[in-house]
Design an enzyme around this catalytic site. Structure first.
Site, PDB file in Angstrom:
ATOM      1  N   GLU A 160       0.800  -1.247   0.000  1.00  0.00           N
ATOM      2  CA  GLU A 160       0.000   0.000   0.000  1.00  0.00           C
ATOM      3  C   GLU A 160       0.821   1.280   0.000  1.00  0.00           C
ATOM      4  O   GLU A 160       0.522   2.211   0.742  1.00  0.00           O
ATOM      5  CB  GLU A 160      -0.968  -0.011   1.191  1.00  0.00           C
ATOM      6  N   ASN A 202       2.095  -5.124  -3.230  1.00  0.00           N
ATOM      7  CA  ASN A 202       0.679  -5.415  -2.961  1.00  0.00           C
ATOM      8  C   ASN A 202      -0.081  -4.120  -2.675  1.00  0.00           C
ATOM      9  O   ASN A 202       0.409  -3.274  -1.928  1.00  0.00           O
ATOM     10  CB  ASN A 202       0.619  -6.342  -1.729  1.00  0.00           C
ATOM     11  N   HIS A 238     -10.430  -5.909  -2.352  1.00  0.00           N
ATOM     12  CA  HIS A 238     -11.505  -5.722  -1.364  1.00  0.00           C
ATOM     13  C   HIS A 238     -12.617  -4.996  -2.117  1.00  0.00           C
ATOM     14  O   HIS A 238     -12.552  -3.782  -2.309  1.00  0.00           O
ATOM     15  CB  HIS A 238     -11.002  -4.883  -0.184  1.00  0.00           C
ATOM     16  N   GLU A 265      -6.263 -10.529  -1.396  1.00  0.00           N
ATOM     17  CA  GLU A 265      -7.073 -10.300  -0.174  1.00  0.00           C
ATOM     18  C   GLU A 265      -8.558 -10.234  -0.526  1.00  0.00           C
ATOM     19  O   GLU A 265      -9.307  -9.421   0.027  1.00  0.00           O
ATOM     20  CB  GLU A 265      -6.638  -9.004   0.519  1.00  0.00           C
ATOM     21  N   ASP A 267     -12.317 -10.123  -0.893  1.00  0.00           N
ATOM     22  CA  ASP A 267     -13.601 -10.226  -0.205  1.00  0.00           C
ATOM     23  C   ASP A 267     -14.566  -9.279  -0.916  1.00  0.00           C
ATOM     24  O   ASP A 267     -14.147  -8.301  -1.529  1.00  0.00           O
ATOM     25  CB  ASP A 267     -13.516  -9.982   1.311  1.00  0.00           C
TER      26      ASP A 267
HETATM   27  C1  XIL Z   1      -6.331  -6.280   8.304  1.00  0.00           C
HETATM   28  C2  XIL Z   1      -6.651  -7.458   9.197  1.00  0.00           C
HETATM   29  O1  XIL Z   1      -7.582  -8.275   8.530  1.00  0.00           O
HETATM   30  C3  XIL Z   1      -7.204  -6.965  10.515  1.00  0.00           C
HETATM   31  O2  XIL Z   1      -7.346  -8.047  11.418  1.00  0.00           O
HETATM   32  C4  XIL Z   1      -6.290  -5.919  11.122  1.00  0.00           C
HETATM   33  O3  XIL Z   1      -6.907  -5.387  12.279  1.00  0.00           O
HETATM   34  C5  XIL Z   1      -6.024  -4.799  10.148  1.00  0.00           C
HETATM   35  O4  XIL Z   1      -5.484  -5.354   8.963  1.00  0.00           O
HETATM   36  N1  XIL Z   1      -5.003  -4.551   3.665  1.00  0.00           N
HETATM   37  C6  XIL Z   1      -4.022  -5.400   4.104  1.00  0.00           C
HETATM   38  C7  XIL Z   1      -4.273  -6.304   5.256  1.00  0.00           C
HETATM   39  O5  XIL Z   1      -2.972  -5.489   3.453  1.00  0.00           O
HETATM   40  O6  XIL Z   1      -3.127  -6.538   6.011  1.00  0.00           O
HETATM   41  C8  XIL Z   1      -5.362  -5.767   6.157  1.00  0.00           C
HETATM   42  O7  XIL Z   1      -5.654  -6.752   7.157  1.00  0.00           O
HETATM   43  C9  XIL Z   1      -6.593  -5.421   5.344  1.00  0.00           C
HETATM   44  C10 XIL Z   1      -6.279  -4.355   4.328  1.00  0.00           C
END
Ligand code: XIL
Length: 457
Positions: A160, A202, A238, A265, A267
């Protein structure tokens, strides 16, 4: 990496049987149906993973689904900076190792997440700046990658680092303020510590073609042209209730730079379209040969960080949702085999991509796709078998003067300049009738202009 558990051997045996049945009736088409996400993805050399939490490994419903469905794991929080180096120079790997060992026990790939990020930094690092922070950050990368050396399939080295909105530039952060070269310094340190791990950048909101993803694209292209080690790009995905229309095209443009792309990631907000959006993401990965796999960010809705959005494939009781079925069907529909992650535990099924030419029986043909920039290029070459299977192949490419190969994947090259022969590697030498294999190389100067030739045997 590990010896499969007995339960997994049974699973593999039945997958092998299904392939034999298909071959005996000469079906060449979509991958044979498998009944779990991981086994189905493995049929095209891909993985299907989940982010998991060490604190949940004692939950039988959770680990039951995990062991059954997934062949890759990512620590949801356990390998982040605050977890692994809570005070400067004191490293704690207890929970990270729990995730690692869970993955090893499953015979799964382990994605490392994440070496450097502006979030979830320990407070001591938040208080540093300048060369003190830069040195601490690079030491962190070195120590953590060294601890897990040889065990991680792919590391999210930097997470990020690009800004949202239209600038296409970097996000402001304490790390960014140590100098724009902090990302490449991190990648070089990670490569030196663990040469076998794929090194990924990422990010989120990079899931379609937009200013932010183009900023990342330009960085990756620059890294490739200057030899900064980078192997993969993660698209967090996401998603809300829809998927960008150019999602697949965006993956493809990164793949064409010669990096693996991964959905890291995934969802999707619950709503009328959830199953369709999940299916569209899966189909896009399956259509891009260099898409190595998909990770969902949790197992059950109750495990999700997006509380109340029910964005995952299993409901809070662990039942499969409609989205699960749509993903499994999309995996089972098949696609071109991933060339960089050959399946080692499940027999390869014939690729379904149409041949680009029709070589005679016993022969092969090669076609080339070039992605050039000022001073360099990436060439992707597809090798196609004729109406008979090919057992071993050599592709010959004439490079223009001034051009040199700097990096080759999924083949070995005889030379770096002039007329260069590329020989198959062990896993992609055998191509079924009408099927294909892909390899690629990166070069300096101008790319080849003539069509490559292919000889079989
Ligand atoms: C999130 C986790 O799922 C949570 O448990 C934590 O509190 C915060 O981080 N992008 C990412 C992940 O790269 O590491 C994040 O994970 C979600 C967003």
């Amino acid at each position: 990496m590990s010896i499969p558990k007995p339960g997994r051997v049974v699973l593999l045996a039945s997958a092998a049987a299904a392939v034999v049945v298909a071959a005996s009736v000469a079906v060449i088409g979509p991958a044979d149906a498998a009944s779990t996400l991981g086994a189905s993805a493995a049929q095209t050399g891909r993985y299907f993973g989940a982010a998991i939490a060490a604190g949940k490994l004692g939950d039988g419903t959770y680990t039951g689904i995990l062991n059954r469905e997934f062949n890759s794991v990512t620590p949801e929080n356990e390998m982040k900076w605050d977890a692994t180096e809570p005070s400067q120079g004191r490293f704690t790997f207890t929970n990270g190792d729990r995730i690692l060992n869970q993955g090893i026990s499953m015979g799964a790939k382990i994605r490392g997440h994440a070496l450097l990020w502006h979030q979830q930094q320990p407070s001591w690092a938040q208080g540093l700046s300048g060369s003190a922070l830069r040195n601490a950050a690079i030491n962190h990368v070195t120590q953590v990658a060294t601890h897990y050396k040889g065990k991680i399939y792919a590391w999210d080295v930097v997470n990020e680092a690009f800004a949202d909105g239209g600038s296409g530039g970097r996000r402001d952060s304490n790390l960014q303020r140590t100098g724009n070269d902090w990302i490449e310094a991190a990648f070089r340190a990670a490569r030196a510590a663990d040469p076998a791990a794929k090194l990924c950048y990422n990010d989120y909101n990079t899931d379609g073609v937009n200013a932010k993803s183009t900023g990342v694209y330009n960085m990756v292209r620059d890294f490739k042209s200057r030899g900064v080690p980078i192997d993969c790009v993660g698209f967090q995905s996401h998603l809300g209730t829809s998927i960008p229309g150019d999602y697949q095209a965006n993956l493809q443009r990164f793949a064409d730079l010669g990096v693996e792309v991964q959905i890291t990631e995934l969802d999707v907000a619950q709503g009328g379209n959830q199953a369709n959006v999940y299916a569209a993401v899966t189909r896009a990965c399956m259509a891009v040969s260099r898409c190595g796999g998909i990770t969902v960010w949790g197992i059950r809705d109750s495990d999700s960080w997006r509380t109340g959005e029910n964005p995952l494939l299993f409901d809070s009781s662990g039942n499969k949702k409609a989205a699960y079925t749509s993903v499994l069907n999309a995996l089972n529909a098949g696609g071109p085999t991933n060339p960089t992650t050959p399946p080692t535990t499940v027999p390869t099924t014939p690729p379904t991509t149409s041949p680009t030419s029709n070589p005679p029986s016993g022969a092969c043909a090669a076609s080339i796709t070039l992605n050039s920039w000022n001073g360099g290029y990436v060439a992707n070459i597809r090798v196609t078998a004729g109406s008979a299977a090919v057992n071993g192949w050599t592709v010959t490419v004439a490079l223009p003067s001034g051009s040199a190969v700097t990096n080759t994947w999924s083949a070995t090259n005889s030379a770096t300049t002039g007329t260069v022969s590329f020989r198959n590697v062990s896993y992609n030498g055998q191509i079924p009738a009408g099927g294909n294999a892909e390899f690629g190389f990166q070069g300096t100067g101008a790319g080849p202009t003539a069509t490559p030739t292919c000889s079989a045997g």
